[in-house]
Structure formats: C-alpha cells, structure tokens
Design a protein around this motif. Structure first.
Motif, PDB file in Angstrom:
ATOM      1  N   GLU A  47       0.753  -1.443   0.333  1.00 57.74           N
ATOM      2  CA  GLU A  47      -0.074   0.034  -0.220  1.00 57.74           C
ATOM      3  C   GLU A  47       1.174   1.044  -0.022  1.00 57.74           C
ATOM      4  O   GLU A  47       0.564   2.513   0.556  1.00 57.74           O
ATOM      5  N   GLU A  48       2.148   1.253  -0.569  1.00 63.90           N
ATOM      6  CA  GLU A  48       3.041   2.485  -0.133  1.00 63.90           C
ATOM      7  C   GLU A  48       2.977   3.681  -1.386  1.00 63.90           C
ATOM      8  O   GLU A  48       2.568   3.950  -1.583  1.00 63.90           O
ATOM      9  N   SER A  49       1.844   3.048  -2.685  1.00 63.02           N
ATOM     10  CA  SER A  49       2.005   4.001  -3.906  1.00 63.02           C
ATOM     11  C   SER A  49       0.294   3.035  -4.443  1.00 63.02           C
ATOM     12  O   SER A  49      -0.288   1.892  -4.201  1.00 63.02           O
ATOM     13  N   VAL A  50      -0.431   4.372  -4.845  1.00 66.28           N
ATOM     14  CA  VAL A  50      -1.932   4.281  -4.985  1.00 66.28           C
ATOM     15  C   VAL A  50      -1.773   5.427  -5.916  1.00 66.28           C
ATOM     16  O   VAL A  50      -1.313   6.178  -6.288  1.00 66.28           O
ATOM     17  N   HIS A  51      -2.766   4.402  -7.020  1.00 68.18           N
ATOM     18  CA  HIS A  51      -3.359   5.644  -8.053  1.00 68.18           C
ATOM     19  C   HIS A  51      -4.496   5.997  -7.811  1.00 68.18           C
ATOM     20  O   HIS A  51      -6.240   4.445  -8.010  1.00 68.18           O
ATOM     21  N   VAL A  52      -5.131   7.202  -8.428  1.00 67.16           N
ATOM     22  CA  VAL A  52      -6.468   7.756  -7.814  1.00 67.16           C
ATOM     23  C   VAL A  52      -6.893   8.062  -9.293  1.00 67.16           C
ATOM     24  O   VAL A  52      -5.540   9.129  -9.780  1.00 67.16           O
TER      25      VAL A  52
END
Length: 476
Positions: free
Chosen positions: A422-427
């Motif tokens: 969960e260190e990177s996410v695309h929203v």
C-alpha cells in the motif's frame, strides 16, 4: 509607471489618439490589462482574448479612473489606437526602461526561475528600491507590464524570462534590454516543444547574446555546474561570472547541509569574502538558486556579509512553491503545485525526504501526492517512471499518483522499484486524493503536493489546510 503624457505614449507606440480632448494629460498610475486593477491615473491595455475582449470594458475602466485605453479600435472613450496592442505594449516598456536608467537584471532557465527571481529581488531590496516580476508573468505580456510598473525611485528591475521556442528570449531582451543576464540551468521542461536539451540551451543562451559587451557594463552570470550553461560563455561579449558548487566558480558554496527541518545551510564564498547562510526555504535545490542571487548581488556591489544576511532572511514571494504550512494537529502540508518538470520534481522529492527525517523518528510518514508533468513529448513515459522510482529510492512513505495515464506511469515506476503493498496508489482525481488523505493522515505526517499547473493539484493542498471545508474539492 513614470509619468508620460498621452501624446508621448501615442508617439512611442505609433498610435492614433481618439476622444482625447487634451493629449498633454499624463498617465501617472499603473499600466494594467485587468479591469479590476484600474486605479486613478491608469492606462488600461485592451486585449481581445478568446473568451473576453478587453475593449468591452473601456467605458467602465475610464469611469473607474483610467486616463485612457490602449486599444486596437476606437472604443468611445479616450484611447490610443494601434494595429497590434501587444507590440505597442512592448514598445512602451522599452521606452520607459530607457528613460528610467535603472539596472535591469534578466534571468532564465528550465527550473527554479521564479524562486531565484524572488531571492534576487529580496537581496537587492536591501540595497535599493527594486521592482521584480510578480509570480511567473514572464512572457511577452507579463514582462512589459512588470517593466512598466517601475517608478522614478526604482534602481533595480529584475525580470524573469520564459521561452517556448527559439527566438522568444531574443524578443523579450529587445523589449527590456538587460545589463545583467543570468542563466540558471538547462533541463527538460518543455522538451516536447523544443525537441531536445541542445535546442533548449540554444533558446536560453539568447539572453547572454543580448547583453552589452564587458566594456559597456554587460555581465553574464552562468551556472558552472551545468555544462550546457557553462558553454554559453562563448556566446557573449559580456563579462562572465560563474556560480555553483564547483571549486572553479566565482561565487560558490561549501559545507552544504540541511537542517533538521530540511532547510539548506552553507558557507557562501564570493570574490569579496565569505559568510554563512542558513535559509528559511526548504530543499537543497535552493542552494543553487541562492548562489545565483548572490552572484547578481556581488556584481551590484553588495558584500558577502550583506548577501548572506539577506539570503538568510528571504522567504517565498510566489504562491505554491514549496509553501509549507504546519497544521495544529502536527501534519505538515507542502504545496509545490504551481508547476512541475523532471528536475523540479526530483528536487521536491529530495526536500520531502529531508523534511521527513525528523517526523519519521516520531512515527510520522512522508506522502508524495504527484500528478502529470506536461510537455515532455516522447520522454514522458520514461520521466514519469523515473520519478516514481525515485520516490521509492528516497524512502518516501506513501506515493499518491493523481490523474490519468501519466499518473499511472508514476505509480508503475514505484511498483517496479519495489513499492508492492500500500506504499503507492493511483487515484482518479483531486477529490479522490483528498478523500484518501483525510482518512489516513496522522500527526507528524509531511505531505508534498506537486504536478504541472494544468493538473490543478493545488486544490488538494488547499483542501488539507486548517479551516478548509470538509466537503468536495472546488473545481478549477
């Protein structure tokens, strides 16, 4: 502006006067293009834009106190009418600059222009009255408007020059001929428009080509640490001064370090002496900006101690450039959302990593809320991927990539570098980013918000500031 009669203005711009009963009446206020900025004595410049035509406001601005309108057609009120309003504005600026006798300092570069311009202005104000480009108004309209804001008391005029193609800076230099020209760097901003860094260097170097010779007082200030800028020394007859961290630089920094808060400190060396600087700004990239400002100030007669004091006191004059706000709950918001390119993005991430060291020791996390970098052409995929990877290498705690295709490339770069959980996410958009942050931020967190201007990510930063409404993010 210095006082000029309407008759003199008409002669300078090659215009015809209409509905002016007394051509000897003077413009004593500011030259403006926004009707809301009109004050008694102003000259209003009427541009016919895609959505708004300034000529439609002619009667209202005269009623508000404008002496006359600079227009491309008669407007039923006092006006100087010309064939090309933009060129007339430039001709008026050149006339005023020549009458002023102030020292004109011009600067350009791929990244850091506005921050450096703000530093130069703040340092020179310690010596004499200084007028400088507000924000990033650095084009063929903003630059002459800035020059025209100078008065009889102005001794230094600091002008930022932008370019989107070959010949742009040459044209701006003709409007406001500089005595001192500063080139900060040559990076990849607008590389999609220019076609390559060599073409960018060609365009930026037009500034030093426009300078007077050394015998006539011309000074070119060049970044010794950037090979493409250093090579511009062969393109000018002006005196050449180098700045940088290189030992060969005339103005240089030694013992560069960051404080616990991520603010740069260093020992400043100039030909007139040395002194210590601790800046109020955030990020090591400001060291180069400070050295550029110091080189200008040195050439204008300031001592090393005077320069160091001014640099240590200087803040940010332009909004959304590493604008740091500490919330009452211990969360720090860094709004650097005015614009972005690969160089400035990397600098901002390094600043975030430095700022986060102290907070991480107390359980806080670093967040990078990033969006599209525009105008990168064929380099767009590689550059977004590289920024995502850098966020991981710098141990940024959370990457939130906001937007469409380019944002997905940011997140993919982080994933491929090892950010698998969960260190990177695309929203999808700013609202989604705000919703995520509002639910997860905790005391001690540091949040960087950065993207190209077209993305409008400043809305994310503003929604997270103290006092912001808890509802939807405002539309642009």
């Amino acid at each position: 502006m210095i006082a000029l009669s309407l008759a003199e203005i008409a002669e300078v711009v090659g215009g015809q006067t209409y509905d002016i009963p007394d051509p000897s009446v003077q413009v004593t206020g500011q030259v403006v293009r926004d009707s809301r900025e009109v004050e008694p004595g102003s000259l209003f410049v009427a541009f016919a834009g895609e959505h708004v035509d300034g000529h439609d406001f002619a009667a209202a601005v005269v009623e508000a106190g404008a002496v006359a309108v600079l227009a491309s057609r008669p407007v039923g009120v006092p006006a100087v009418v010309v064939d090309d309003v933009q060129r007339a504005l430039g001709a008026l600026a050149r006339h005023v600059v020549q009458k002023l006798g102030a020292t004109l300092v011009a600067l350009t570069g791929s990244a850091g222009k506005t921050s450096t311009k703000d530093l130069i202005a703040q340092v020179l104000r310690h010596k004499a009255p200084t007028v400088y480009t507000p924000g990033s108004l650095n084009n063929e309209i903003g630059l002459p408007l800035t020059a025209l804001s100078a008065t009889e008391e102005t001794r230094f005029l600091v002008l930022e020059m932008g370019a989107r193609g070959i010949g742009h800076i040459r044209y701006l230099s003709e409007l406001t001929p500089p005595q001192i020209g500063l080139v900060i760097n040559v990076g990849t901003a607008h590389i999609g428009e220019f076609g390559g860094r060599e073409q960018i260097a060609q365009a930026k170097g037009e500034l030093v080509e426009a300078l007077p010779s050394e015998a006539d007082g011309g000074v070119a200030i060049l970044n010794a640490d950037d090979p493409l800028v250093r090579a511009m020394a062969t393109r000018t007859k002006a005196k050449v001064i180098f700045f940088g961290e290189s030992g060969e630089a005339d103005v240089r920094a030694e013992n560069v370090r960051l404080t616990d808060r991520g603010q740069p400190a260093f020992r400043l060396h100039t030909p007139s002496g040395a002194s210590d600087v601790t800046m109020r700004l955030y990020g090591e990239h400001h060291v180069s900006n400070a050295l550029a400002a110091a080189a200008v100030a040195h050439e204008l007669g300031m001592s090393a101690n005077e320069i160091a004091t001014a640099l240590s006191e200087a803040g940010s004059l332009s909004r959304w450039r590493m604008e740091v706000t500490e919330r009452p709950d211990g969360v720090t918001i860094v709004n650097d959302a005015y614009n972005a390119n690969p160089e400035s993005m990397r600098a901002a991430l390094r600043a975030l990593a430095a700022m986060g060291k102290a907070s991480q020791a107390q359980g806080g996390r670093t967040w990078a809320v990033l969006g599209k970098m525009a105008e990168l052409g064929d380099e767009a995929l590689a550059e977004h991927d590289a920024v995502g990877r850098l966020a991981v290498r710098l141990n940024v705690g959370k990457l939130v990539a906001v937007g469409g295709r380019e944002a997905s490339w940011l997140q993919l770069g982080a994933y491929n570098e090892g950010s698998w959980g969960e260190e990177s996410v695309h929203v999808s958009d700013a609202q989604a980013a705000v919703d995520l942050l509002r639910s997860e931020l905790r005391p001690g967190d540091v949040v960087l918000v950065k993207a190209s201007r077209s993305v409008g990510l400043e809305r994310v930063a503003q929604a997270l500031l103290p006092g912001a409404a808890e509802g939807e993010v405002s539309a642009r």
